[in-house]
Design a protein around this motif. Structure first.
Motif, short mmCIF file in Angstrom:
data_model
loop_
_atom_site.label_atom_id
_atom_site.label_comp_id
_atom_site.label_asym_id
_atom_site.label_seq_id
_atom_site.Cartn_x
_atom_site.Cartn_y
_atom_site.Cartn_z
N TYR A 162 0.83 -1.20 0.00
CA TYR A 162 0.00 0.00 0.00
C TYR A 162 0.87 1.26 0.00
CZ TYR A 162 -4.45 -2.38 0.64
OH TYR A 162 -5.57 -3.15 0.44
N GLY A 163 1.93 1.22 0.76
CA GLY A 163 2.82 2.37 0.79
C GLY A 163 3.47 2.62 -0.56
N ALA A 164 3.90 1.53 -1.20
CA ALA A 164 4.53 1.67 -2.52
C ALA A 164 3.52 2.20 -3.54
CB ALA A 164 5.09 0.32 -2.97
N ALA A 165 2.29 1.70 -3.50
CA ALA A 165 1.26 2.19 -4.43
C ALA A 165 1.01 3.67 -4.23
CB ALA A 165 -0.03 1.39 -4.23
N GLY A 166 0.92 4.07 -2.96
CA GLY A 166 0.72 5.49 -2.69
C GLY A 166 1.85 6.35 -3.23
N LEU A 167 3.09 5.88 -3.06
CA LEU A 167 4.23 6.63 -3.56
C LEU A 167 4.20 6.71 -5.09
CD1 LEU A 167 6.97 8.01 -3.09
CD2 LEU A 167 8.03 5.75 -3.18
N GLY A 168 3.85 5.58 -5.75
CA GLY A 168 3.79 5.57 -7.21
C GLY A 168 2.74 6.52 -7.75
N LEU A 169 1.56 6.53 -7.11
CA LEU A 169 0.50 7.45 -7.55
C LEU A 169 0.92 8.90 -7.35
CD1 LEU A 169 -2.66 5.59 -6.17
CD2 LEU A 169 -1.99 5.84 -8.58
N TRP A 170 1.58 9.18 -6.23
CA TRP A 170 2.00 10.56 -5.94
C TRP A 170 3.01 11.05 -6.98
CZ3 TRP A 170 6.86 12.32 -4.10
CH2 TRP A 170 6.91 13.67 -3.73
N ARG A 171 3.87 10.13 -7.43
CA ARG A 171 4.88 10.50 -8.42
C ARG A 171 4.37 10.41 -9.85
NH1 ARG A 171 10.44 7.49 -7.24
NH2 ARG A 171 10.92 8.67 -9.14
#
Length: 296
Positions: A271-280
């Motif tokens: 979930y953390g990685a997905a959030g980071l990918g969406l933010w970038r």
């Protein structure tokens, strides 16, 4: 023993020949007229303390006053009585040491009256010594720990250092204590003469080194988590039942039941990685978030 048969001193008491701590003590004569031996017996009494000796002058006086030969001639003796102090008489000590005190030292493992496996790995017990008066501990005295009235570790001998500190420590472990169950520990101090003190006040506890068997956790009265998810409405209130172990090491009155909430590390990372990918604005972030939303 005499160089010929004598009469007299076949009975009666004498308090001048034997002395303990400089004081005369009662002794009893025995023998048979016409024999060449007489016995003077002193029995140690409680409260008598000090070096025991034979007063040679008093012994000669008693023999002269009490003995005759077969012809009726009074006993006469000149010079010293041979080997009167060989071997020397003992030092009399009939006073027991004072009562020691037994305490747990450096921990409070026994404060709740129980000792678990972790606590039983090593526990220090301190024996505080009596340090004043006639019953004070002395160098060379021995200290024993008793388990249910029986010595269970090697007794230790007091040194001047122990006396200066006023205590002696013992380290015990579960192997010293035997099987699980109720235990009573006391300490006893024994002096060099063999006089034992009364036992200390007891440390009483229950040794319990066996963990309870695993309980069974289940949802009660609902199926909120049957699908592996809990939504907002379901999370308002859910009842869980803890079924206690009924075999093996069972639950007992006073045991504590607690919940441990485990956070799935891999899921959290995803979930953390997905959030980071969406933010970038990364495409893989969108793919990962979509997969998570679909439950893949």
């Amino acid at each position: 023993s005499f160089d010929g048969p004598v009469d007299g001193l076949t009975a009666g008491s004498d308090s001048s020949v034997f002395k303990v701590g400089g004081l005369g003590v009662p002794a009893t004569w025995s023998g048979t007229d016409g024999d060449a031996t007489r016995t003077l017996t002193y029995t140690i009494q409680a409260g008598q303390n000090g070096q025991a000796v034979i007063d040679e002058a008093a012994l000669k006086a008693a023999l002269v006053a009490g003995l005759k030969d077969n012809a009726g001639n009074a006993f006469a003796h000149t010079g010293d009585i041979a080997a009167i102090d060989v071997p020397p008489l003992p030092l009399i000590d009939t006073t027991s040491p004072g009562v020691p005190t037994l305490l747990e030292q450096g921990s409070n493992d026994l404060a709740d009256g129980r000792m678990n496996a972790a606590e039983a790995a090593s526990t220090v017990l301190r024996v505080n010594l009596p340090t004043t008066g006639a019953q004070a501990a002395q160098s060379g005295d021995r200290v024993a720990l008793l388990l249910d009235g029986v010595a269970f570790v090697v007794p230790r001998t007091l040194t001047e250092t122990h006396l200066q500190n006023g205590h002696i420590d013992f380290t015990i472990s579960a192997s010293d204590l035997g099987n699980d169950g109720a235990k009573t520990l006391t300490a006893v101090l024994t002096d060099k003469a063999g006089n034992a003190s009364p036992a200390s006040a007891a440390l009483s506890f229950t040794l319990d080194t066996a963990a309870p068997a695993a309980p069974l956790l289940e949802e009660l009265g609902s199926t909120d988590i049957a699908n592996g998810w809990m939504n907002a409405a379901e999370a308002q209130s859910t009842t869980f039942r803890v079924n206690l172990p009924q075999a093996g090491s069972e639950a007992a009155l006073g045991d504590t039941v607690g919940f441990v909430l485990w956070f799935n590390f891999l899921a959290g990372f995803a979930y953390g990685a997905a959030g980071l990918g969406l933010w970038r604005g990364e495409h893989w972030g969108l793919w990962l978030a979509t997969a998570l939303a679909l439950g893949t």
